[in-house]
Design a protein around this motif. Structure first.
Motif, PDB file in Angstrom:
ATOM      1  N   ALA A 124     -69.761 -31.490  -2.991  1.00 17.80           N
ATOM      2  CA  ALA A 124     -68.508 -31.059  -3.766  1.00 17.80           C
ATOM      3  C   ALA A 124     -68.734 -30.014  -5.008  1.00 17.80           C
ATOM      4  CB  ALA A 124     -67.409 -32.244  -4.101  1.00 17.80           C
ATOM      5  N   ALA A 125     -69.826 -30.243  -5.558  1.00 16.87           N
ATOM      6  CA  ALA A 125     -70.139 -29.525  -6.664  1.00 16.87           C
ATOM      7  C   ALA A 125     -70.244 -27.869  -6.022  1.00 16.87           C
ATOM      8  CB  ALA A 125     -71.071 -30.138  -7.716  1.00 16.87           C
ATOM      9  N   VAL A 126     -71.183 -27.986  -5.139  1.00 17.32           N
ATOM     10  CA  VAL A 126     -71.708 -26.773  -4.700  1.00 17.32           C
ATOM     11  C   VAL A 126     -70.490 -25.889  -3.968  1.00 17.32           C
ATOM     12  CG1 VAL A 126     -72.913 -25.485  -2.954  1.00 17.32           C
ATOM     13  CG2 VAL A 126     -74.107 -27.126  -4.096  1.00 17.32           C
ATOM     14  N   GLY A 127     -69.459 -26.625  -3.323  1.00 21.49           N
ATOM     15  CA  GLY A 127     -68.139 -25.986  -2.875  1.00 21.49           C
ATOM     16  C   GLY A 127     -67.498 -25.563  -4.136  1.00 21.49           C
ATOM     17  N   ALA A 128     -67.407 -26.100  -5.199  1.00 29.15           N
ATOM     18  CA  ALA A 128     -66.511 -25.701  -6.068  1.00 29.15           C
ATOM     19  C   ALA A 128     -67.177 -24.552  -6.778  1.00 29.15           C
ATOM     20  CB  ALA A 128     -66.600 -26.759  -7.452  1.00 29.15           C
ATOM     21  N   MET A 129     -68.576 -24.532  -6.810  1.00 27.20           N
ATOM     22  CA  MET A 129     -69.182 -23.259  -7.113  1.00 27.20           C
ATOM     23  C   MET A 129     -69.048 -21.973  -6.270  1.00 27.20           C
ATOM     24  SD  MET A 129     -73.480 -22.492  -7.786  1.00 27.20           S
ATOM     25  CE  MET A 129     -73.613 -22.381  -5.777  1.00 27.20           C
ATOM     26  N   ILE A 130     -69.028 -22.267  -5.006  1.00 28.98           N
ATOM     27  CA  ILE A 130     -68.905 -21.229  -3.906  1.00 28.98           C
ATOM     28  C   ILE A 130     -67.210 -20.713  -4.509  1.00 28.98           C
ATOM     29  CG2 ILE A 130     -68.401 -20.682  -1.587  1.00 28.98           C
ATOM     30  CD1 ILE A 130     -70.597 -22.687  -0.943  1.00 28.98           C
ATOM     31  N   ALA A 131     -66.515 -21.450  -4.518  1.00 30.86           N
ATOM     32  CA  ALA A 131     -64.922 -21.313  -4.865  1.00 30.86           C
ATOM     33  C   ALA A 131     -65.014 -20.377  -5.894  1.00 30.86           C
ATOM     34  CB  ALA A 131     -64.163 -22.556  -4.953  1.00 30.86           C
ATOM     35  N   GLY A 132     -65.696 -20.749  -7.008  1.00 31.57           N
ATOM     36  CA  GLY A 132     -65.690 -19.838  -8.279  1.00 31.57           C
ATOM     37  C   GLY A 132     -66.240 -18.524  -8.069  1.00 31.57           C
ATOM     38  N   ASN A 133     -67.275 -18.407  -7.205  1.00 31.56           N
ATOM     39  CA  ASN A 133     -67.907 -17.244  -6.791  1.00 31.56           C
ATOM     40  C   ASN A 133     -66.695 -16.280  -6.191  1.00 31.56           C
ATOM     41  OD1 ASN A 133     -70.205 -18.195  -8.149  1.00 31.56           O
ATOM     42  ND2 ASN A 133     -71.286 -18.345  -5.828  1.00 31.56           N
ATOM     43  N   THR A 134     -66.253 -16.797  -4.851  1.00 35.32           N
ATOM     44  CA  THR A 134     -65.157 -16.386  -4.192  1.00 35.32           C
ATOM     45  C   THR A 134     -64.125 -15.934  -5.116  1.00 35.32           C
ATOM     46  OG1 THR A 134     -65.882 -17.442  -2.480  1.00 35.32           O
ATOM     47  CG2 THR A 134     -63.809 -16.327  -2.364  1.00 35.32           C
ATOM     48  N   LEU A 135     -63.525 -16.486  -6.009  1.00 32.37           N
ATOM     49  CA  LEU A 135     -62.564 -16.316  -6.725  1.00 32.37           C
ATOM     50  C   LEU A 135     -62.894 -15.209  -7.880  1.00 32.37           C
ATOM     51  CD1 LEU A 135     -59.372 -17.036  -7.878  1.00 32.37           C
ATOM     52  CD2 LEU A 135     -60.726 -18.573  -9.541  1.00 32.37           C
ATOM     53  N   GLY A 136     -63.898 -15.234  -8.499  1.00 27.29           N
ATOM     54  CA  GLY A 136     -64.398 -14.069  -9.267  1.00 27.29           C
ATOM     55  C   GLY A 136     -64.629 -12.845  -8.644  1.00 27.29           C
ATOM     56  N   GLY A 137     -65.091 -12.809  -7.345  1.00 26.29           N
ATOM     57  CA  GLY A 137     -65.240 -11.763  -6.365  1.00 26.29           C
ATOM     58  C   GLY A 137     -63.872 -11.092  -6.264  1.00 26.29           C
ATOM     59  N   MET A 138     -62.744 -11.812  -5.973  1.00 27.24           N
ATOM     60  CA  MET A 138     -61.431 -11.213  -5.798  1.00 27.24           C
ATOM     61  C   MET A 138     -60.987 -10.821  -7.152  1.00 27.24           C
ATOM     62  SD  MET A 138     -58.627 -12.892  -3.596  1.00 27.24           S
ATOM     63  CE  MET A 138     -57.904 -14.212  -4.606  1.00 27.24           C
ATOM     64  N   THR A 250     -57.147  -9.428   1.152  1.00 25.47           N
ATOM     65  CA  THR A 250     -57.520  -9.831   2.313  1.00 25.47           C
ATOM     66  C   THR A 250     -58.907 -10.512   2.240  1.00 25.47           C
ATOM     67  OG1 THR A 250     -58.715  -7.649   2.864  1.00 25.47           O
ATOM     68  CG2 THR A 250     -56.476  -7.849   3.585  1.00 25.47           C
ATOM     69  N   TYR A 251     -59.658 -10.493   1.231  1.00 30.85           N
ATOM     70  CA  TYR A 251     -60.900 -10.980   0.801  1.00 30.85           C
ATOM     71  C   TYR A 251     -60.688 -12.534   0.810  1.00 30.85           C
ATOM     72  CZ  TYR A 251     -65.217 -12.034  -1.868  1.00 30.85           C
ATOM     73  OH  TYR A 251     -66.449 -12.473  -2.419  1.00 30.85           O
ATOM     74  N   ALA A 252     -59.653 -12.850   0.437  1.00 31.78           N
ATOM     75  CA  ALA A 252     -59.260 -14.443   0.568  1.00 31.78           C
ATOM     76  C   ALA A 252     -59.479 -15.350   1.846  1.00 31.78           C
ATOM     77  CB  ALA A 252     -57.934 -14.657  -0.104  1.00 31.78           C
ATOM     78  N   ALA A 255     -62.707 -17.119   2.536  1.00 28.82           N
ATOM     79  CA  ALA A 255     -62.811 -18.565   2.255  1.00 28.82           C
ATOM     80  C   ALA A 255     -62.443 -19.288   3.270  1.00 28.82           C
ATOM     81  CB  ALA A 255     -62.371 -18.841   1.037  1.00 28.82           C
ATOM     82  N   VAL A 256     -61.462 -19.058   4.018  1.00 32.80           N
ATOM     83  CA  VAL A 256     -60.735 -19.822   5.110  1.00 32.80           C
ATOM     84  C   VAL A 256     -61.632 -19.787   6.275  1.00 32.80           C
ATOM     85  CG1 VAL A 256     -58.944 -20.288   6.491  1.00 32.80           C
ATOM     86  CG2 VAL A 256     -58.440 -19.475   4.274  1.00 32.80           C
ATOM     87  N   SER A 257     -62.165 -18.510   6.446  1.00 31.31           N
ATOM     88  CA  SER A 257     -63.081 -18.390   7.643  1.00 31.31           C
ATOM     89  C   SER A 257     -64.280 -19.251   7.659  1.00 31.31           C
ATOM     90  CB  SER A 257     -63.304 -16.844   7.897  1.00 31.31           C
ATOM     91  OG  SER A 257     -64.345 -16.605   8.667  1.00 31.31           O
ATOM     92  N   SER A 258     -64.896 -19.038   6.212  1.00 32.03           N
ATOM     93  CA  SER A 258     -66.301 -19.806   6.230  1.00 32.03           C
ATOM     94  C   SER A 258     -66.069 -21.056   6.366  1.00 32.03           C
ATOM     95  CB  SER A 258     -66.977 -19.357   4.987  1.00 32.03           C
ATOM     96  OG  SER A 258     -66.167 -19.644   3.894  1.00 32.03           O
ATOM     97  N   VAL A 297     -54.751  -2.447   6.950  1.00 32.43           N
ATOM     98  CA  VAL A 297     -54.401  -3.774   6.302  1.00 32.43           C
ATOM     99  C   VAL A 297     -55.074  -4.890   7.155  1.00 32.43           C
ATOM    100  CG1 VAL A 297     -53.225  -5.334   5.158  1.00 32.43           C
ATOM    101  CG2 VAL A 297     -53.029  -2.987   4.695  1.00 32.43           C
ATOM    102  N   ALA A 298     -54.573  -4.775   8.395  1.00 31.86           N
ATOM    103  CA  ALA A 298     -54.755  -5.862   9.353  1.00 31.86           C
ATOM    104  C   ALA A 298     -56.359  -5.637   9.881  1.00 31.86           C
ATOM    105  CB  ALA A 298     -53.944  -5.473  10.721  1.00 31.86           C
ATOM    106  N   GLY A 299     -56.694  -4.687  10.245  1.00 36.19           N
ATOM    107  CA  GLY A 299     -58.321  -4.437  10.233  1.00 36.19           C
ATOM    108  C   GLY A 299     -59.014  -4.957   9.381  1.00 36.19           C
ATOM    109  N   PHE A 300     -58.887  -4.940   8.027  1.00 33.36           N
ATOM    110  CA  PHE A 300     -59.668  -5.426   6.748  1.00 33.36           C
ATOM    111  C   PHE A 300     -59.497  -6.940   6.931  1.00 33.36           C
ATOM    112  CE2 PHE A 300     -60.291  -1.324   5.351  1.00 33.36           C
ATOM    113  CZ  PHE A 300     -61.515  -1.253   4.640  1.00 33.36           C
ATOM    114  N   GLY A 301     -58.357  -7.463   7.177  1.00 31.06           N
ATOM    115  CA  GLY A 301     -58.143  -9.001   7.179  1.00 31.06           C
ATOM    116  C   GLY A 301     -59.069  -9.572   8.458  1.00 31.06           C
TER     117      GLY A 301
END
Length: 398
Positions: A124-138, A250-252, A255-258, A297-301
């Motif tokens: 769970a902690a690594v998942g939270a870290m990844i979420a923080g990385n993803t949120l920061g990138g966006m 579209t970067y978000a 997170a769903v995909s992974s 936009v759809a292509g980037f998604g």
């Protein structure tokens, strides 16, 4: 512990990719071609790639918690100074130092959580870290992109640095003090196993394929995102930089995909899902060719969904295929190739766009993706496809 590392990831990856939405403004200010402007991203990710393994070794001497805190403080300090850079060459030098500092978190964050929390809490902690990385990138991309219209690129980078400073304060408060054992030097008797693991990680052909996939796919992905601002702010779209930066939402989808890729992998096998994800990325890339904003936009998604799925499978495959003594080194080499792809591929793609335009960039990117798919398919045919066993997925944020 979880909050502290997640906040560190948010700050680090916001800073790492903050210049990406303002590359067109950098190019205009300094009289650069897209390839030259893209170095503002490329030198940072390249320095990160080269510093990951040295930082992981350094952590054994100074302690993981201490290295993370120093790294993010240095990266934020450089971020606050970036708007004051007197020339583009100075800015690039500062970005290289910033990327190397960010490697202090990228290389050892998950290891710190595993050491402190054990098996029961680390997932769970690594998942939270990844979420923080993803949120920061966006958030880094969006904050700089939405600020540049009113503040210019210097003000936009300052906004991201200010946001990251808040995250760093949270990290310093939240991360518990390191126990004495954390700063201990690794026992001399274990050092030979480290080098044996490195040799195993470099010689295993199955792992080599995953390193190549990381390099090629990440290079393709970053090349497209590096220059999308140039395309959307130019003819025929003529969007403002703020509106153009909304494409980073579209970067978000990644997170769903992974998150769902693990289920698909257990059902269909790693090889099939990896090849399919790479072709989805190529299909999304092809959608961006027409001069129609909804299709772009759809292509980037679509390409973002495909890329994150491919990255998740390749990263998990690396962890599963490596022997126990080589797992850490294999993960480090994967991360190195991943960010080298961002640096070299992203810059090369920007040069192609500057010289020949978007359609030629799409052609180059699709060749890279097809090559990655062919390599994955070649290895899968050379031995039975794995994928029925549980897969450990650790996604590096962009």
């Amino acid at each position: 512990m979880t909050i502290g590392v997640a906040a560190a990831g948010t700050a680090s990856f916001a800073l790492l990719y903050a210049p990406q939405p303002v590359l067109a403004q950098l190019a205009a200010d300094y009289g650069l071609q897209p390839g030259g402007a893209s170095l503002a991203v490329g030198v940072a990710t390249g320095a990160l790639a080269l510093a990951v393994l040295p930082m992981a070794l350094l952590a054994g001497f100074v302690g993981r918690r201490r290295l993370i805190v120093v790294s993010i403080c240095v990266s934020v300090a450089i971020g606050l100074l970036l708007p004051l850079a007197p020339s583009y060459s100075v800015l690039l030098a500062m970005r290289a130092l910033q990327g190397a500092a960010i490697a202090g978190l990228a290389g050892i964050g998950a290891a710190l959580l595993a050491d402190r929390l054990g098996r029961a809490g680390v997932a769970a902690a690594v998942g939270a870290m990844i979420a923080g990385n993803t949120l920061g990138g966006m958030l880094g991309r969006l904050l700089s992109g939405l600020s540049v219209d009113s503040l210019g690129w210097r003000g936009a980078l300052a906004v991201v640095a200010g946001f990251s400073l808040i995250c760093v304060v949270v990290t310093i408060i939240a991360l518990p003090a390191a126990p004495a054992a954390d700063a201990a030097v690794e026992p001399h008797g274990r050092r030979p196993s480290v080098w044996a693991g490195m040799r195993a990680a470099m010689r295993h052909p199955e792992l080599g394929v995953q390193y190549a996939v990381a390099f090629l796919a990440m290079g393709a992905f970053v090349a497209l995102y590096n220059v999308v601002g140039f395309r959307l702010t130019g003819a025929p779209f003529d969007l403002s930089p703020g509106l153009a930066s909304l494409v980073f939402l579209t970067y978000a989808l990644g997170a769903v995909s992974s998150a769902v890729t693990g289920v698909l992998t257990r059902r269909a096998g790693r090889r099939r899902v990896l090849i399919g994800a790479l072709f989805v990325t190529a299909a999304g890339t092809a959608l961006t060719v027409p001069d129609a904003l909804p299709l772009v936009v759809a292509g980037f998604g679509v390409l973002t969904i495909g890329f994150f799925a491919a990255h998740a499978v390749a990263n998990g495959w690396t962890a599963a295929a490596a022997s126990r003594e080589a797992r850490g080194q294999a993960s480090g080499l994967y991360t190195t190739c991943y960010y080298l792809g961002s640096s070299l591929g992203g810059t090369a793609g920007s040069v192609v766009f500057g010289v020949a335009g978007w359609s030629w960039l799409v052609g180059a990117v699709m060749l890279w993706l097809i090559l990655a798919a062919v390599m994955a398919g070649w290895w899968g045919r050379s031995r039975p496809a794995a994928g029925t066993e549980p897969v450990t997925i650790r996604v590096n944020a962009l």
